[in-house]
Design a protein around this motif. Structure first.
Motif, PDB file in Angstrom:
ATOM      1  N   ILE A   1     -12.946 -14.788  21.980  1.00  0.00           N
ATOM      2  CA  ILE A   1     -11.851 -14.426  23.075  1.00  0.00           C
ATOM      3  C   ILE A   1     -10.523 -14.503  22.403  1.00  0.00           C
ATOM      4  O   ILE A   1     -10.133 -15.521  21.576  1.00  0.00           O
ATOM      5  CB  ILE A   1     -11.820 -15.384  24.157  1.00  0.00           C
ATOM      6  N   VAL A   2      -9.720 -13.370  22.644  1.00  0.00           N
ATOM      7  CA  VAL A   2      -8.371 -13.412  22.102  1.00  0.00           C
ATOM      8  C   VAL A   2      -7.324 -13.051  23.114  1.00  0.00           C
ATOM      9  O   VAL A   2      -7.646 -12.118  23.701  1.00  0.00           O
ATOM     10  CB  VAL A   2      -8.190 -12.597  20.790  1.00  0.00           C
ATOM     11  N   SER A   3      -6.299 -13.994  23.211  1.00  0.00           N
ATOM     12  CA  SER A   3      -5.313 -13.855  24.481  1.00  0.00           C
ATOM     13  C   SER A   3      -4.476 -12.323  23.832  1.00  0.00           C
ATOM     14  O   SER A   3      -3.838 -12.491  22.815  1.00  0.00           O
ATOM     15  CB  SER A   3      -4.525 -14.829  24.499  1.00  0.00           C
ATOM     16  N   PRO A   4      -4.208 -11.599  24.835  1.00  0.00           N
ATOM     17  CA  PRO A   4      -3.372 -10.292  24.387  1.00  0.00           C
ATOM     18  C   PRO A   4      -2.039 -10.496  24.964  1.00  0.00           C
ATOM     19  O   PRO A   4      -1.181  -9.697  25.090  1.00  0.00           O
ATOM     20  CB  PRO A   4      -4.076  -9.162  25.213  1.00  0.00           C
ATOM     21  N   TYR A   5      -1.765 -11.947  25.466  1.00  0.00           N
ATOM     22  CA  TYR A   5      -0.359 -12.066  25.948  1.00  0.00           C
ATOM     23  C   TYR A   5       0.388 -12.873  25.404  1.00  0.00           C
ATOM     24  O   TYR A   5       1.405 -13.551  25.939  1.00  0.00           O
ATOM     25  CB  TYR A   5      -0.761 -12.796  27.691  1.00  0.00           C
ATOM     26  N   ARG A   6      -0.047 -13.298  24.184  1.00  0.00           N
ATOM     27  CA  ARG A   6       0.739 -14.508  23.458  1.00  0.00           C
ATOM     28  C   ARG A   6       2.296 -13.789  23.361  1.00  0.00           C
ATOM     29  O   ARG A   6       2.566 -12.713  23.018  1.00  0.00           O
ATOM     30  CB  ARG A   6       0.330 -14.518  22.217  1.00  0.00           C
ATOM     31  N   GLY A   7       3.448 -15.101  23.662  1.00  0.00           N
ATOM     32  CA  GLY A   7       4.769 -14.341  23.326  1.00  0.00           C
ATOM     33  C   GLY A   7       5.222 -13.835  24.761  1.00  0.00           C
ATOM     34  O   GLY A   7       6.406 -13.577  24.926  1.00  0.00           O
ATOM     35  N   VAL A   8       4.140 -13.821  25.709  1.00  0.00           N
ATOM     36  CA  VAL A   8       4.858 -13.136  27.048  1.00  0.00           C
ATOM     37  C   VAL A   8       5.660 -14.329  27.679  1.00  0.00           C
ATOM     38  O   VAL A   8       5.014 -15.456  27.670  1.00  0.00           O
ATOM     39  CB  VAL A   8       3.718 -12.836  27.890  1.00  0.00           C
ATOM     40  N   VAL A   9       6.832 -14.002  28.186  1.00  0.00           N
ATOM     41  CA  VAL A   9       7.599 -14.885  28.686  1.00  0.00           C
ATOM     42  C   VAL A   9       7.079 -15.237  30.224  1.00  0.00           C
ATOM     43  O   VAL A   9       7.004 -14.302  30.990  1.00  0.00           O
ATOM     44  CB  VAL A   9       9.121 -14.758  29.045  1.00  0.00           C
ATOM     45  N   THR A  10       6.511 -16.626  30.591  1.00  0.00           N
ATOM     46  CA  THR A  10       6.233 -16.781  31.966  1.00  0.00           C
ATOM     47  C   THR A  10       7.062 -17.938  32.587  1.00  0.00           C
ATOM     48  O   THR A  10       7.771 -18.481  32.032  1.00  0.00           O
ATOM     49  CB  THR A  10       4.923 -17.662  31.691  1.00  0.00           C
ATOM     50  N   ALA A  11       7.224 -17.607  33.911  1.00  0.00           N
ATOM     51  CA  ALA A  11       8.160 -18.492  34.757  1.00  0.00           C
ATOM     52  C   ALA A  11       7.753 -19.919  34.781  1.00  0.00           C
ATOM     53  O   ALA A  11       6.571 -20.025  34.777  1.00  0.00           O
ATOM     54  CB  ALA A  11       8.277 -17.691  36.051  1.00  0.00           C
ATOM     55  N   LEU A  12       8.738 -20.850  34.249  1.00  0.00           N
ATOM     56  CA  LEU A  12       8.063 -22.293  34.310  1.00  0.00           C
ATOM     57  C   LEU A  12       8.803 -23.224  35.307  1.00  0.00           C
ATOM     58  O   LEU A  12       9.676 -22.627  36.074  1.00  0.00           O
ATOM     59  CB  LEU A  12       8.540 -22.818  32.840  1.00  0.00           C
ATOM     60  N   LEU A  13       7.972 -24.121  35.784  1.00  0.00           N
ATOM     61  CA  LEU A  13       8.545 -25.076  36.847  1.00  0.00           C
ATOM     62  C   LEU A  13       9.856 -26.053  36.210  1.00  0.00           C
ATOM     63  O   LEU A  13       9.682 -26.543  35.217  1.00  0.00           O
ATOM     64  CB  LEU A  13       7.282 -25.921  37.209  1.00  0.00           C
ATOM     65  N   GLY A  14      10.811 -25.926  37.141  1.00  0.00           N
ATOM     66  CA  GLY A  14      11.957 -26.778  36.896  1.00  0.00           C
ATOM     67  C   GLY A  14      11.956 -28.136  37.794  1.00  0.00           C
ATOM     68  O   GLY A  14      11.000 -27.980  38.525  1.00  0.00           O
ATOM     69  N   PRO A  15      12.902 -28.686  37.774  1.00  0.00           N
ATOM     70  CA  PRO A  15      13.048 -29.989  38.747  1.00  0.00           C
ATOM     71  C   PRO A  15      12.820 -29.657  40.195  1.00  0.00           C
ATOM     72  O   PRO A  15      12.329 -30.221  40.970  1.00  0.00           O
ATOM     73  CB  PRO A  15      14.350 -30.525  38.495  1.00  0.00           C
TER      74      PRO A  15
ATOM     75  N   LEU B   1       1.243 -23.096  28.593  1.00  0.00           N
ATOM     76  CA  LEU B   1       0.158 -22.878  27.508  1.00  0.00           C
ATOM     77  C   LEU B   1      -0.731 -21.295  27.843  1.00  0.00           C
ATOM     78  O   LEU B   1      -0.970 -20.717  26.827  1.00  0.00           O
ATOM     79  CB  LEU B   1      -0.828 -23.806  27.493  1.00  0.00           C
ATOM     80  N   LEU B   2      -0.879 -21.041  28.950  1.00  0.00           N
ATOM     81  CA  LEU B   2      -1.222 -19.863  29.308  1.00  0.00           C
ATOM     82  C   LEU B   2      -1.200 -18.567  28.438  1.00  0.00           C
ATOM     83  O   LEU B   2      -2.169 -18.091  28.121  1.00  0.00           O
ATOM     84  CB  LEU B   2      -1.546 -19.661  30.806  1.00  0.00           C
ATOM     85  N   PRO B   3       0.062 -18.335  28.318  1.00  0.00           N
ATOM     86  CA  PRO B   3       0.406 -16.841  27.661  1.00  0.00           C
ATOM     87  C   PRO B   3       0.029 -17.109  26.096  1.00  0.00           C
ATOM     88  O   PRO B   3      -0.065 -16.049  25.366  1.00  0.00           O
ATOM     89  CB  PRO B   3       1.897 -16.708  27.878  1.00  0.00           C
ATOM     90  N   GLU B   4      -0.463 -17.995  25.519  1.00  0.00           N
ATOM     91  CA  GLU B   4      -0.237 -18.567  24.243  1.00  0.00           C
ATOM     92  C   GLU B   4      -1.800 -18.471  23.889  1.00  0.00           C
ATOM     93  O   GLU B   4      -2.081 -18.474  22.424  1.00  0.00           O
ATOM     94  CB  GLU B   4       0.465 -19.690  23.633  1.00  0.00           C
ATOM     95  N   VAL B   5      -2.769 -18.768  24.614  1.00  0.00           N
ATOM     96  CA  VAL B   5      -4.233 -19.155  24.200  1.00  0.00           C
ATOM     97  C   VAL B   5      -5.240 -18.110  24.949  1.00  0.00           C
ATOM     98  O   VAL B   5      -4.692 -17.386  25.734  1.00  0.00           O
ATOM     99  CB  VAL B   5      -4.593 -20.591  24.500  1.00  0.00           C
ATOM    100  N   ALA B   6      -6.412 -18.096  24.326  1.00  0.00           N
ATOM    101  CA  ALA B   6      -7.426 -17.288  25.115  1.00  0.00           C
ATOM    102  C   ALA B   6      -7.904 -17.699  26.241  1.00  0.00           C
ATOM    103  O   ALA B   6      -8.265 -16.901  27.269  1.00  0.00           O
ATOM    104  CB  ALA B   6      -8.509 -17.268  24.082  1.00  0.00           C
ATOM    105  N   HIS B   7      -7.952 -19.068  26.775  1.00  0.00           N
ATOM    106  CA  HIS B   7      -8.495 -19.636  27.827  1.00  0.00           C
ATOM    107  C   HIS B   7      -8.207 -21.165  27.977  1.00  0.00           C
ATOM    108  O   HIS B   7      -7.834 -21.773  26.901  1.00  0.00           O
ATOM    109  CB  HIS B   7     -10.292 -19.683  27.765  1.00  0.00           C
ATOM    110  N   LEU B   8      -8.232 -21.586  29.055  1.00  0.00           N
ATOM    111  CA  LEU B   8      -7.578 -23.131  29.350  1.00  0.00           C
ATOM    112  C   LEU B   8      -8.509 -23.596  30.481  1.00  0.00           C
ATOM    113  O   LEU B   8      -8.776 -23.227  31.474  1.00  0.00           O
ATOM    114  CB  LEU B   8      -6.100 -23.149  29.791  1.00  0.00           C
TER     115      LEU B   8
END
Length: 300
Positions: A2-16, A74-81
């Motif tokens: 499995i190869v992730s096609p989303y690597r490098g995609v900017v994902t909204a992250l959780l702040g304080p 992590l999710l945009p960088e990897v195949a599965h989590l």
């Protein structure tokens, strides 16, 4: 593969603000019992992902994902989590958080509600993990890492965030004052490195200790000895670390005289102490002990 096609995609992250709002909505208060300290700084989770050196072919296991800060990075960088979460409320919420913040990666997440100290390779088999990346609860960090390395032969590398004192112990070498059982047992599985410190201010609640990042890369264990036998020698050697090995290993060997014979057969000075031995030397001692027992059995 499995190869992730989303690597490098900017994902909204959780702040304080998002972390506190989500916790409030769920009625979640971080507990010391579960070692919960939630990371709320997006720059920190991005830094952890970079330091972990995971790629689009990696399948990651994350222990204690909590509210999902590191998961989202992590999710945009990897195949599965695979996310292993012991808290039932957090385990149930995590897929919903991913659907809200990164819906295109929701199918790449599998949440396992359970104890990471009991999780099995069968549970994480589809697909099998290649990397461990986690902000580990301080109270179980060492046993979790050792359990997963023993249970998951597919695990090739990883990066964990632990209490800085634990990071020092995990990466210590022979002769260091903090070299001990965790150092040797992790060295059995992998080469290690410290990958930086993490300030307390990026956590909620703020812990009273500094955290550190420990990276590891699996390698072949020393040849000639069984892991359980080696670990038994390590446990005995450090049970009374101030004693010379000829005395410390007496209970394991069947007496100080037998310990001396085994140590000499392994090429180890009987007057040395456990903190001076490499994992290869511990393996040699275990092998010599096993050979001595086998010879005794044959003679009898």
């Amino acid at each position: 593969m499995i190869v992730s096609p989303y690597r490098g995609v900017v994902t909204a992250l959780l702040g304080p603000a998002e972390i506190r709002a989500l916790a409030s909505r769920l009625g979640v208060s971080p507990t010391k019992t579960l070692g919960q300290n939630f990371v709320h700084d997006p720059n920190t989770v991005r830094r952890i992902v970079r330091a972990a050196e995971v790629g689009p072919e990696d399948v990651v296991v994350e222990v204690g994902p909590g509210l999902g800060s590191l998961t989202l990075a992590l999710l945009p960088e990897v195949a599965h989590l695979h996310a292993v979460e012991i808290d039932p409320v957090l385990a149930a919420q995590l897929p919903k958080t991913i659907l809200e913040y990164a819906p295109e990666r929701a199918s790449a997440l599998t949440v396992h509600h359970g104890d990471a100290l009991r999780v099995t390779a069968v549970e994480l088999a589809d697909p099998a993990p290649t990397a461990l990346v986690a902000n580990l609860p301080y109270n179980v960090a060492v046993p979790v890492v050792l359990h997963l390395l023993a249970e998951l032969p597919s695990l090739r590398h990883g990066l964990v965030m632990v209490q800085q004192e634990v990071a020092d112990r995990l990466t210590a070498g022979p002769g260091s004052k903090v070299y001990g059982i965790p150092s040797v047992k992790l060295a059995w599985y992998a080469g290690t490195r410290q990958a930086g410190k993490v300030p307390a201010s990026v956590f909620w609640p703020v812990p009273n200790v500094e955290s550190g990042l420990v990276g590891f890369t699996r390698r072949d264990p020393p040849a000639g000895a069984d892991r359980e036998e080696v670990f038994a020698v390590v446990d005995a050697a450090f049970a009374q670390r101030r004693k010379m090995l000829r005395s410390a290993l007496g209970p394991w060997a069947g007496g100080s005289g037998a310990a001396v014979e085994i140590l000499e057969a392994a090429g180890v000075d009987p007057t040395s102490r456990g903190e001076q031995l490499t994992v290869v030397q511990f393996a040699a001692v275990a092998a010599a002990g096993a050979a001595r027992r086998a010879a005794g059995m044959v003679k009898s």
